[in-house]
Design a protein around this motif. Structure first.
Motif, short mmCIF file in Angstrom:
data_model
loop_
_atom_site.label_atom_id
_atom_site.label_comp_id
_atom_site.label_asym_id
_atom_site.label_seq_id
_atom_site.Cartn_x
_atom_site.Cartn_y
_atom_site.Cartn_z
N ARG A 161 0.87 -1.18 0.00
CA ARG A 161 0.00 0.00 0.00
C ARG A 161 0.91 1.23 0.00
N ILE A 162 0.59 2.26 -0.78
CA ILE A 162 1.40 3.48 -0.75
C ILE A 162 1.43 4.03 0.68
N ALA A 163 2.57 4.65 1.05
CA ALA A 163 2.78 5.09 2.42
C ALA A 163 1.87 6.25 2.79
N HIS A 164 1.49 6.27 4.08
CA HIS A 164 0.78 7.43 4.62
C HIS A 164 1.77 8.25 5.42
N GLY A 165 1.58 9.53 5.48
CA GLY A 165 2.45 10.37 6.28
C GLY A 165 2.25 11.82 5.97
N LEU A 166 3.17 12.64 6.41
CA LEU A 166 3.06 14.07 6.17
C LEU A 166 3.47 14.40 4.74
N PRO A 167 2.71 15.23 4.06
CA PRO A 167 3.11 15.67 2.72
C PRO A 167 4.45 16.40 2.79
N ASP A 212 -3.45 17.07 10.18
CA ASP A 212 -4.56 16.55 10.96
C ASP A 212 -4.09 15.38 11.82
N GLU A 213 -4.88 15.03 12.83
CA GLU A 213 -4.44 14.04 13.81
C GLU A 213 -4.28 12.65 13.23
N MET A 214 -5.15 12.29 12.30
CA MET A 214 -5.05 10.97 11.67
C MET A 214 -3.72 10.83 10.93
N THR A 215 -3.38 11.87 10.18
CA THR A 215 -2.15 11.83 9.40
C THR A 215 -0.92 11.78 10.32
N LEU A 216 -0.95 12.60 11.36
CA LEU A 216 0.18 12.63 12.29
C LEU A 216 0.35 11.27 12.97
N SER A 217 -0.79 10.69 13.34
CA SER A 217 -0.75 9.39 13.99
C SER A 217 -0.11 8.34 13.07
N ARG A 218 -0.53 8.35 11.79
CA ARG A 218 0.04 7.40 10.82
C ARG A 218 1.52 7.69 10.58
N LEU A 266 3.61 8.91 12.62
CA LEU A 266 4.38 8.45 13.78
C LEU A 266 4.53 6.93 13.78
N SER A 267 3.41 6.24 13.58
CA SER A 267 3.47 4.78 13.69
C SER A 267 4.21 4.15 12.52
N ASP A 268 4.23 4.83 11.38
CA ASP A 268 4.93 4.30 10.20
C ASP A 268 6.35 4.84 10.10
N ARG A 269 6.89 5.39 11.19
CA ARG A 269 8.23 6.01 11.14
C ARG A 269 9.29 5.02 10.69
N LYS A 270 10.31 5.53 10.02
CA LYS A 270 11.36 4.69 9.46
C LYS A 270 12.71 5.05 10.08
N GLU A 271 13.56 4.04 10.23
CA GLU A 271 14.91 4.30 10.75
C GLU A 271 15.70 5.12 9.75
N MET A 272 16.49 6.09 10.28
CA MET A 272 17.25 6.97 9.37
C MET A 272 18.67 6.48 9.19
#
Lengths: 194, 194
Positions: B165-171, B180-186, B188-194
């Motif tokens: 599925r294409i990633a969700h996150g901040l544009p 919005d809170e839904m986007t921020l929540s996603r 955060l939870s979909d964060r990737k190691e740098m």
């Protein structure tokens, strides 16, 4: 790259419409694809038909599908309202207060762009003055519109006709086309002798 | 009252385009009147031509003017990206990164409006799975888009294919403050190691 030729071509035509950018033109083209065949044919025919049928009224210069428009044929010709463009006629007709006829200049004087009195329909006004009591100049309340109004007022000074200007109820710098009907109505009733 | 029939008819067609109201449709119609005869004919023909030539690609369902579109004929068919509409294909093509092929659903599941799996091009995906390594589901990240993505993922569970599925996150370029809170929540939870 993968854009379909015929779609790109149609979008190109849409983007010539006022205020339509590349993205909107693309959306319009897709909307046409999604229309039924019948609707799309009707749309296509409507464009051709408009171009074929619509011409200028020989008297007032407004768009019409007859030789002389219904306003010129049926209304009080003792008052002539002068506007820049046919869409200004439409805007004033919507107020449903004005009972006279129109004169469409198809432009305003614009010295910077070499638009002089010979380039717009000013001289066509003179043969219409017989029996006319009042000329209402309703060009836009902006710089060029005012200058054109002044020119017309000066031109008609030696004729036995009252020249009036729509009142500055309209916000200065705006366009008649976008004025709301209340403002337009006030501008008409508050007109002043020039 | 004094509106010309053919102009009103054309404005009626323009007002069927997405986001075009009565006033804008009128302006478009006047713009057509002001076009040269040649341009107006070209415009009219372009609409008819689009409707005549454009059809659905037999494989992916995108718009094309051939039997099978150039993407299906020439690109890597081991990855299929699933979208709701043809304009989503256009948006992804603009990124110039994706090398695979597409599958256009022509809609999403919408139980409230009686749109079920039989009403969109979901079953047409199954005969295409041979040799496919990955299905990227790129329906919109809204309620119906997510539900449709879930349905497709479940449907393909028993096939030997990876469904992503294409990633969700901040544009990119946006500000956290306004997310919005839904986007921020996603995000955060979909964060990737740098």
């Amino acid at each position: 790259m993968r854009e379909i030729d015929s779609v790109a071509k149609l979008a190109g035509y849409f983007s010539r419409l006022p205020g339509v950018g590349k993205k909107t033109a693309g959306r319009y083209a897709y909307a046409v694809i999604n229309m039924s065949r019948e609707d799309a044919c009707g749309f296509s025919d409507a464009i051709a038909e408009v171009k074929e049928k619509v011409r200028f009224c020989k008297t007032c210069g407004d768009f019409t599908d007859e030789e002389e428009c219904v306003v010129c044929r049926t209304r009080d010709a003792s008052v002539i309202l002068v506007v820049k463009e046919p869409k200004d006629v439409l805007a004033i007709e919507k107020v449903r207060e004005y009972q006279g006829v129109y004169h469409v200049l198809h432009g305003v004087l614009d010295p910077n762009n070499n638009v002089g009195p010979e380039d717009i329909r000013i001289k066509e006004l003179l043969p219409r003055l017989d029996g006319v009591k009042e000329i209402i100049v309703a060009t836009n309340p902006d710089l060029l519109g005012e200058a054109t109004a002044m020119y017309i007022a000066r031109l008609l000074k030696n004729f036995d006709v009252t020249v009036t200007r729509i009142a500055h109820g309209l916000p200065v710098g705006s366009e008649i086309e976008y004025a709301d009907e209340m403002t337009l109505s006030r501008a008409l009733s508050d007109r002043k002798e020039m």
